[in-house]
Design a protein around this motif. Structure first.
Motif, short mmCIF file in Angstrom:
data_model
loop_
_atom_site.label_atom_id
_atom_site.label_comp_id
_atom_site.label_asym_id
_atom_site.label_seq_id
_atom_site.Cartn_x
_atom_site.Cartn_y
_atom_site.Cartn_z
N GLU A 18 0.82 -1.20 0.00
CA GLU A 18 0.00 0.00 0.00
C GLU A 18 0.86 1.25 0.00
O GLU A 18 0.53 2.25 -0.61
CB GLU A 18 -0.94 -0.01 1.20
N TYR A 42 -4.34 5.75 -5.71
CA TYR A 42 -4.06 4.59 -4.87
C TYR A 42 -4.44 3.32 -5.62
O TYR A 42 -5.36 3.31 -6.42
CB TYR A 42 -4.89 4.65 -3.58
N ASN A 85 -7.30 -1.95 4.56
CA ASN A 85 -6.20 -1.04 4.86
C ASN A 85 -6.12 0.10 3.85
O ASN A 85 -5.78 1.24 4.20
CB ASN A 85 -4.87 -1.80 4.89
N LYS A 89 -6.48 4.09 4.78
CA LYS A 89 -5.44 5.04 4.41
C LYS A 89 -6.06 6.28 3.76
O LYS A 89 -5.66 7.42 4.03
CB LYS A 89 -4.46 4.38 3.45
N ASN A 92 -7.76 8.46 6.44
CA ASN A 92 -6.77 9.25 7.17
C ASN A 92 -6.27 10.41 6.33
O ASN A 92 -6.06 11.52 6.84
CB ASN A 92 -5.59 8.36 7.58
N ARG A 93 -6.12 10.17 5.05
CA ARG A 93 -5.68 11.23 4.16
C ARG A 93 -6.73 12.35 4.06
O ARG A 93 -6.40 13.54 4.02
CB ARG A 93 -5.40 10.65 2.77
#
Length: 477
Positions: A18, A42, A85, A89, A92-93
């Motif tokens: 990741e 991503y 996950n 991520k 959180n970003r």
């Protein structure tokens, strides 16, 4: 999802993978009074390719790209939903980006791609950090969604299309080295693997007009690119109006120019044909490398995964690759450990598959249940996390040993390498790849990015080859 972004290690834990799969715009696009767009991608190669489509759509709407998120008027996160996950991520970003938004009122934030398609309204209602939500088939609608968000509404379009391929949109090459490029040949997936969210987030399979693909490849070669990777969730099921199949498309692209290298990803074991293999053999510029996800080496687990082939079928395809293309053909894999009800003996079947095939590298994961998938609905995620991780560690160790052994066999050989750019570790070295997809590091000498050179391999690790450039006449000898 079976598409994987190649990196220098090729043998990855969940966290490592990741971390290496987040790509931001690397440079600013020249602009005067234009608004600025920042895109962060991503996940898989398809997402990175989609971001190039998004940049093109938004350029026509008056936006220039920027590599500085603080400078952006519009921020897009092109997301992945393959693992929990990856989604965490992104969450959180988003928290970090909203601090930027508070410092710069008027900045708009959009979530695109698979996570947007999967969570839809939840991103708007629960997170309250997002202004725009767009699924993978709605990128043409982004200018309208941005206008809606700019007027204080929420811009949402998660409609999945049965026709959209973006064939007429010329991508803006983001983070480009000017040598290699991705070309999307199809979208969506009709394979209902029980662990996978892709059919739900990217819709049904549809193929792009082959002539638009060939034109894009020809335009790239004219602009100095020397390698294209044909992308699809399952490239071997490519079919245009029952007249052009994947083997024929592969040949059409190979014929653009002998100096244009052609790669492709990803192949499905149930669909890759001998016709494709013989086409690879026929053309020197089609790379002798196949990414062929196995997911498991046990037939019972493969049936639970709804992979539609068993161990024997998979090994039969491997044997055909070796028979037609020889042992020098590079082969890589995806593998999942700890799938529902997997026993220790069944895990060992996956280990024995690695030993039989002798993969050059692989992408390995412990099973992560995804809401809405067939596996989540039908099976209990009953393998303890510590068991999954132990099995994953064992698999990585085995693959790392095999990768090292495969690389050692190349020491003393001369390989044709396409120079992709400067090595990340030393400005004195170039980095490139050989036919089989392996990375090579070598002194720069008087060559430039985009050149083909012959490199004598002198040493290696499990992940990387090292060598020195030799004259072409030495390579022939």
């Amino acid at each position: 999802m079976e598409q994987r972004v190649a990196n220098s290690l090729k043998i990855l834990t969940d966290a490592d993978k990741e971390a290496c799969e987040t790509v931001r715009i690397s440079e600013n696009e020249p602009a005067s009074n234009k608004k600025r767009l920042f895109i962060e991608s991503y996940g898989c190669q398809m997402n990175f390719s989609d971001s190039e489509i998004v940049a093109s759509v938004m350029r026509d709407a008056g936006y220039a790209t920027t590599s500085d998120v603080e400078d952006a008027d519009l921020i897009f996160l092109n997301t992945c939903a393959i693992r929990d996950n990856a989604e965490q991520k992104v969450r959180n970003r988003l928290m970090h980006l909203n601090f930027i938004k508070k410092r710069k009122p008027g900045t708009l934030i959009g979530v695109l791609g698979c996570m947007a398609e999967r969570l839809k309204a939840q991103l708007l209602e629960e997170e309250k950090m997002v202004d725009i939500v767009s699924g993978p088939d709605a990128y043409r609608d982004l200018p309208r969604l941005v206008m809606e968000a700019g007027s204080g509404q929420k811009g949402v379009n998660v409609f999945l299309s049965r026709e959209e391929t973006y064939a007429d949109i010329a991508p803006i090459r983001l983070n480009s080295n000017g040598v290699t490029a991705m070309v999307s040949i199809m979208r969506g997936c009709d394979n209902m693997c029980s662990f996978c969210v892709v059919p739900f987030t990217r819709g049904r399979e549809r193929s792009r007009n082959p002539f638009s693909i060939v034109k894009e490849a020809a335009d790239l070669f004219r602009d100095g690119y020397r390698e294209v990777t044909l992308l699809g969730q399952n490239v071997d099921s490519y079919k245009w109006e029952n007249s052009v199949n994947f083997a024929q498309l592969l040949e059409m692209v190979a014929q653009v120019h002998p100096d244009l290298r052609v790669r492709f990803s990803t192949s499905h074991p149930k669909d890759i044909t001998d016709e494709v293999l013989y086409t690879i053999k026929k053309y020197d510029n089609i790379c002798k490398y196949i990414h062929l996800p196995a997911q498991s080496g046990n037939s019972r687990i493969l049936d639970l995964m709804n992979r539609t082939y068993d161990r024997e079928w998979y090994l039969g395809r491997i044997d055909s690759i070796r028979r037609i293309l020889g042992d020098e053909c590079g082969i890589s894999h995806d593998m999942i450990t700890g799938f529902c009800t997997e026993t220790e003996e069944e895990h060992q079947d996956s280990i024995s598959l690695l030993e039989y095939v002798q993969f050059d590298f692989g992408y390995m994961f412990s099973y992560s249940e995804r809401p809405g998938t067939l596996a989540a609905k039908k099976f209990a995620d009953d393998i303890p996390a510590d068991v999954k991780q132990r099995r994953l560690a064992e698999m990585i160790d085995v693959q790392q040993r095999i990768s090292l052994e495969r690389n050692k066999r190349l020491i003393g050989t001369v390989q044709k390498v396409l120079i992709e750019g400067t090595s990340k570790r030393s400005a004195e070295d170039f980095s490139g790849r050989i036919d089989q997809g392996k990375k090579v590091i070598f002194p720069r000498e008087n060559f430039k990015k985009g050149d083909y050179v012959h490199v004598l391999i002198t040493e290696c690790t499990a992940a990387t080859l090292r060598g020195k450039i030799v004259a072409e006449v030495e390579a022939v000898l």
